[in-house]
Scaffold this active site. Structure first.
Site, PDB file in Angstrom:
ATOM      1  N   ARG A  47      42.937  57.023  11.803  1.00 56.79           N
ATOM      2  CA  ARG A  47      42.931  58.165  12.716  1.00 56.79           C
ATOM      3  C   ARG A  47      44.098  58.083  13.684  1.00 56.79           C
ATOM      4  O   ARG A  47      44.546  56.998  14.048  1.00 56.79           O
ATOM      5  CB  ARG A  47      41.621  58.192  13.524  1.00 56.79           C
ATOM      6  CG  ARG A  47      40.394  58.319  12.654  1.00 56.79           C
ATOM      7  CD  ARG A  47      39.126  58.384  13.493  1.00 56.79           C
ATOM      8  NE  ARG A  47      39.046  57.277  14.421  1.00 56.79           N
ATOM      9  CZ  ARG A  47      38.479  57.356  15.621  1.00 56.79           C
ATOM     10  NH1 ARG A  47      37.952  58.483  16.054  1.00 56.79           N
ATOM     11  NH2 ARG A  47      38.430  56.309  16.409  1.00 56.79           N
ATOM     12  N   SER A 110      41.624  46.745  12.860  1.00 50.54           N
ATOM     13  CA  SER A 110      40.363  45.997  12.749  1.00 50.54           C
ATOM     14  C   SER A 110      40.332  45.083  11.532  1.00 50.54           C
ATOM     15  O   SER A 110      39.497  45.221  10.639  1.00 50.54           O
ATOM     16  CB  SER A 110      39.180  46.962  12.763  1.00 50.54           C
ATOM     17  OG  SER A 110      39.187  47.674  13.965  1.00 50.54           O
ATOM     18  N   ASP A 163      38.469  46.838  17.377  1.00 47.18           N
ATOM     19  CA  ASP A 163      37.555  47.892  17.831  1.00 47.18           C
ATOM     20  C   ASP A 163      36.619  47.424  18.951  1.00 47.18           C
ATOM     21  O   ASP A 163      36.287  48.194  19.847  1.00 47.18           O
ATOM     22  CB  ASP A 163      36.756  48.472  16.654  1.00 47.18           C
ATOM     23  CG  ASP A 163      36.146  47.396  15.761  1.00 47.18           C
ATOM     24  OD1 ASP A 163      36.314  46.196  16.060  1.00 47.18           O
ATOM     25  OD2 ASP A 163      35.515  47.748  14.756  1.00 47.18           O
TER      26      ASP A 163
END
Length: 434
Positions: A47, A110, A163
């Site tokens: 994203r 991540s 994250d």
């Protein structure tokens, strides 16, 4: 948990808990203003976010674009992957008017990284189906910075985070009493703010604030005190990472359905409770955790949802009500154990920080007034499975006692990996100690 935290802080390799330094020594306070960007790369989709913040912990607006990563790029070259990500950011920025001067970028990555500074870190190994050999050992922030420069973008990574650290940043942005963050979704992890002088493996480490966020990688926690059953051993044997992520395999969404399936399979082998369905129950991971949750939460008098799941997904037709009740009970036990272990882990962090009501931090702070303590929590298992959440909250009160538990708040925090990373980019631009 506390013993292993100490061991992991004392030396690398001293514990199954890695206790990784993040070099994040300042968190958002709510006073940040401006427009910041982040890239969230943690799986098969990534994203790009634009976050506009105003003073007083106000997120004015945010824009998010999600893109799948073509499978060939997950097995190709480092250059191929990072050029693809950089190009996506370039396209995203085309309609923007705030491109004067160098722009700060938060990068949530991540995967296991050995952090070198707040804005750089080398990839230890790929997980989640990625296998780009030439990235391992390289600084992933530098790889992205080079790709951004090749695209003609005046953007650089100012914060490289995972994250969990993003979730802590977002929690702290809304509430400065936030001291830790926990993710309990398909996987699980936790991080918290540690005093710099308690990080023995990095003696002489100086931060502006005297504190640093430590990424525990608590999914890998192991202790002889964990209540391991034959089903946990069977589960571990069928996974590709045997003897690793022991805590995660007992509490996270990727595995709870499978633990229940292993129990049902043994029941089918040793009794006729499921008729002759032993074969259909022998397929690993046929029962996903969302089905386990749906079974546990079926409150219809005849457990019709349980019947449907048994029939359609486990190929067990005509299970009588007595058997369906037994299935609900097994799902309840697996859920309750996971939630209580997660709660015990959270109390371990509070104990290490001297916020569990015992009066002293295990790194030495005297008795004082109970302080309000907030733990930011994110992930589908806690947010989307009310029974799990109730059991976890209940266990927290049980372990801490009602009086202490009144000062502890678990706050659901959404999108730490996106918004949290953008806020950390903001902080790095206008650094303010913890």
């Amino acid at each position: 948990m506390v013993v292993e935290m100490h061991a992991g802080l004392a030396s690398d390799g001293g514990s199954k808990l890695k206790m990784l330094l993040t070099f994040v020594d300042a968190l958002p306070s709510g006073s940040e203003e401006g427009v910041y960007y982040s890239i969230d790369l943690g799986g098969t989709n990534f994203r790009v976010l634009r976050v506009q913040v105003g003073a007083g912990s106000v997120i004015v607006n945010q824009k998010v674009e999600q893109q799948p990563i073509p499978e060939e790029l997950t097995k190709g070259t480092s250059e191929g992957l990072f050029n693809f990500v950089a190009l996506a950011l370039k396209n995203f920025l085309e309609g923007e008017d705030d491109q004067d001067g160098k722009m700060a970028l938060g990068f949530t990555f991540s995967f296991p990284v050995r952090q070198i500074s707040v804005s750089s870190g080398s990839l230890i190994r790929w997980t989640k189906g990625f296998s780009i050999r030439d990235t391992v050992g390289r600084d992933v922030a530098q790889c992205l910075n080079e790709a951004l420069a090749n695209c003609g973008l005046n953007v650089r990574v100012t914060a490289l985070v995972n994250d969990t650290v993003g979730t802590l940043a977002l929690g702290h942005y809304y509430d400065e009493d936030t001291v830790a963050a926990v993710i309990i979704g398909s996987g699980t992890n936790a991080c918290y703010i540690e005093r710099t002088d308690a990080i023995i493996k990095c003696q002489g480490l100086l931060t502006n604030s005297g504190g640093m966020v430590v990424n525990m990688e608590w999914g890998n926690f192991w202790s002889s005190h964990l209540p391991r059953t034959p089903y946990d051993i069977l589960l571990d044997d069928e996974t590709h990472n045997r003897n690793d992520q022991g805590f995660e395999k007992m509490i996270s969404g990727m595995y709870l359905g499978e633990i229940a399936r292993l129990v049902f399979h043994r029941m089918a082998q040793e009794s006729d409770v499921f008729g002759d369905a032993a074969d259909s129950l022998s397929n690993p991971f046929i029962l996903s955790t969302p089905f386990l949750a749906a079974i546990r939460e079926d409150d219809s008098p005849d457990l019709s949802e349980v019947r449907r799941i048994l029939q359609e997904h486990l190929k067990i037709p005509d299970a009588p009500l007595k058997t369906r009740r037994l299935v609900v009970k097994v799902c309840d036990i697996v859920t309750r154990r996971a939630a209580r272990l997660a709660a015990a882990g959270i109390v371990g962090i509070l104990k290490k920080l001297g916020r569990d009501g015992s009066g002293a931090a295990s790194s030495g702070r005297g008795r004082g007034q109970p302080r309000r303590t907030v733990v930011a929590i994110e992930g589908g298992l806690y947010q989307g499975y009310p029974v799990f959440r109730e059991y976890l909250d209940e266990a927290l009160v049980e372990i801490l006692g009602e009086e202490v538990a009144r000062n502890v708040t678990l706050r659901v925090t959404e999108d730490g990996s996106g918004v949290g990373a953008a806020l950390l980019a903001a902080v790095q631009e206008q650094s303010e100690p913890l």
